[in-house]
Design an enzyme around this catalytic site. Structure first.
Site, mmCIF file in Angstrom:
data_model
loop_
_atom_site.group_PDB
_atom_site.id
_atom_site.type_symbol
_atom_site.label_atom_id
_atom_site.label_comp_id
_atom_site.label_asym_id
_atom_site.label_seq_id
_atom_site.Cartn_x
_atom_site.Cartn_y
_atom_site.Cartn_z
ATOM 1 N N ASN A 214 5.894 -3.376 -2.690
ATOM 2 C CA ASN A 214 7.133 -2.587 -2.808
ATOM 3 C C ASN A 214 7.386 -1.819 -1.510
ATOM 4 O O ASN A 214 6.592 -1.882 -0.576
ATOM 5 C CB ASN A 214 7.062 -1.650 -4.023
ATOM 6 N N ASP A 283 3.358 -2.393 -11.302
ATOM 7 C CA ASP A 283 3.194 -2.415 -12.758
ATOM 8 C C ASP A 283 2.639 -3.743 -13.265
ATOM 9 O O ASP A 283 2.195 -3.832 -14.400
ATOM 10 C CB ASP A 283 4.542 -2.153 -13.441
ATOM 11 N N LYS A 293 -5.060 -20.689 -0.236
ATOM 12 C CA LYS A 293 -3.622 -20.595 0.011
ATOM 13 C C LYS A 293 -2.884 -21.683 -0.797
ATOM 14 O O LYS A 293 -3.290 -22.862 -0.753
ATOM 15 C CB LYS A 293 -3.340 -20.782 1.500
ATOM 16 N N PHE A 327 5.867 11.297 -10.209
ATOM 17 C CA PHE A 327 7.118 11.018 -9.505
ATOM 18 C C PHE A 327 7.898 10.009 -10.326
ATOM 19 O O PHE A 327 7.303 9.200 -11.046
ATOM 20 C CB PHE A 327 6.840 10.447 -8.112
ATOM 21 N N LYS A 341 9.471 9.884 -18.850
ATOM 22 C CA LYS A 341 8.168 9.710 -18.184
ATOM 23 C C LYS A 341 7.331 10.982 -18.279
ATOM 24 O O LYS A 341 6.124 10.933 -18.496
ATOM 25 C CB LYS A 341 8.374 9.336 -16.708
ATOM 26 N N LYS A 345 3.876 10.528 -20.283
ATOM 27 C CA LYS A 345 2.647 10.581 -19.479
ATOM 28 C C LYS A 345 1.963 11.945 -19.537
ATOM 29 O O LYS A 345 0.980 12.181 -18.843
ATOM 30 C CB LYS A 345 2.966 10.179 -18.030
#
Ligand code: CTP
Length: 409
Positions: A214, A283, A293, A327, A341, A345
């Site tokens: 990401n 996730d 490969k 965050f 969240k 959490k």
């Protein structure tokens, strides 16, 4: 605020310039030393017309620097060595002349050279005739220095040596030293706390050469870790994929996958006082990571992904005394998702940002955040540097620590 101990062992360069208030610098030196600091005095040539080097040597117990080219004290004095070892440079009194020289980067004596070469914070206590002080040139110079990050201790008003009343008096030594002490104590507001910070992105390897990742740069969590360390905390930074170097004054644990991050975080969790989870955690992971490969074929390719554990959720379940800060990086429905969240959490607060807004999100130096708390309160912040947002987050964390102390007492 605690006093005394914050300055123990701190190396302070006291610059003394040539004004009538130079005699007060003797008391400043004495008070700094009594508070535990190691004081190294640099006098300009003009200062030596007002006070003697001997006085400062006796008061500080250290050789006094009186010039670049004069006699060298018994240890090998170099402006660079002094500049490097300093925890803080204080100039009291700072004349208009010194202020002018600093504002244009002149380095023609030991004091100006040292200030130009140091990375330590510089505090100036201007003292001069009130017309000299209010002269636009002096004010402009002070503004220039302030903009560069120097701290100007405002002069007091009263009767000046030149016979007039006005602004320009050196503040009382006790007040000057209090300001310096406040600076060092501030740096200690998280002393004794262990803060675990995660930053950067985790990746999902596909084969030895490919991965899914990401856009996280790690900058936000990194800024939090840096600031927590600056405030005296023991910091452990679990850093995912990021181009940032290891932190100088914290333990940096580098990880790549979500599972590696999970292991590192769980290992450090039990004795942590707070966890700040700025990392962008993958996730999902690839169901079957290929050992070799994968060669391309003419067919399309799809990859099966399986869910990774939610590290923060797991911490929320385990949580005892730890403060948990999460965050939420969202592209829509910011408040709704952030609140979900926070609850799911079991967090103390969450830093929510809409990563689609210019000036917010992953790569840049700035962020735009809303802090959402358990009681439903939300605090909106304008665009600010990530380092500034780190301060806001840690101020709130300190607030939670203080509240808990108050409840225990
Ligand atoms: N987080 C975590 N472990 C995960 C996913 C997220 O610890 N597997 C943490 C992040 O570090 C962050 C918070 O949970 O502090 C929220 O992360 P975010 O990616 O915004 O949300 P997710 O819970 O992953 O939900 P979604 O991807 O659906 O928005």
């Amino acid at each position: 605020m605690s006093s005394g101990h914050c300055m123990t062992g701190k190396k302070i360069i006291l610059g003394v310039t040539g004004g009538i208030a130079a005699y007060k610098a003797v008391e400043v030196a004495s008070r700094l030393r009594k508070a535990g600091a190691e004081v190294h005095v640099i006098m300009t040539r003009a200062a030596q017309e007002f006070v003697t080097e001997l006085t400062f040597r006796e008061i500080t117990g250290n050789p006094v620097n009186t010039g670049m080219w004069g006699k060298v004290a018994h240890w090998n004095v170099e402006h660079i060595a002094l500049a490097q070892m300093a925890d803080l440079v204080l100039v009291a009194p700072a004349t208009a002349n010194l202020i002018a020289k600093l504002s244009i980067g002149m380095a023609d004596d030991m004091l100006t050279t040292t200030i130009l070469a140091t990375r330590a914070p510089v505090f100036l206590a201007p003292a001069m005739n009130s017309n000299m002080f209010s002269n636009p040139v002096t004010q402009k110079n002070l503004e220039t220095l302030r903009a560069q990050g120097m701290e100007i201790i405002p002069p007091a008003s009263g009767h000046l040596a030149c016979g007039v009343d006005g602004v320009g008096r050196l503040p009382e030594p006790v007040d000057i030293v209090a300001r310096v002490e406040e600076y060092f104590c501030q740096g200690q507001s998280l002393k004794g706390r262990k803060i675990l910070v995660t930053a950067g992105g985790t990746i999902a390897p596909i084969d030895p050469v490919r991965f899914i990742g990401n856009r996280s740069s790690g900058k936000m969590g990194y800024a939090v870790a840096e600031e927590a360390a600056r405030r005296g905390a023991e910091v452990v930074l679990v850093l995912g994929v990021s181009a940032l170097p290891d932190l100088g004054n914290a333990r940096t644990i580098r990880v790549e996958t979500t599972e590696e991050m999970r292991q590192a975080v769980l290992q450090e969790f039990s004795d942590s006082d707070a966890v700040i989870k700025a990392a962008a955690v993958a996730d999902y992971r690839v169901k079957q990571v290929a050992g070799q490969k994968i060669k391309k074929s003419d067919d399309d390719w799809s990859i099966d992904l399986v869910r990774n554990p939610d590290i923060l959720y797991e911490l929320g379940q385990k949580k005892e005394h730890q403060v948990l800060v999460g965050f939420a990086a969202e592209t829509q429905n910011l408040m709704e998702y952030a609140k979900k969240k926070l609850a799911k959490k079991n967090l103390d607060f969450i830093v929510a940002n809409d990563v689609t807004m210019p000036g917010a999100g992953f790569q840049g130096e700035t962020n735009i955040a809303r802090l959402v708390f358990r009681d439903g309160r939300a605090e909106e912040h304008p665009m600010m540097k990530k380092s500034e947002l780190a301060c806001v987050i840690l101020d709130h964390l300190e607030g939670i620590f203080r509240e808990r102390c108050a409840r225990v007492e």
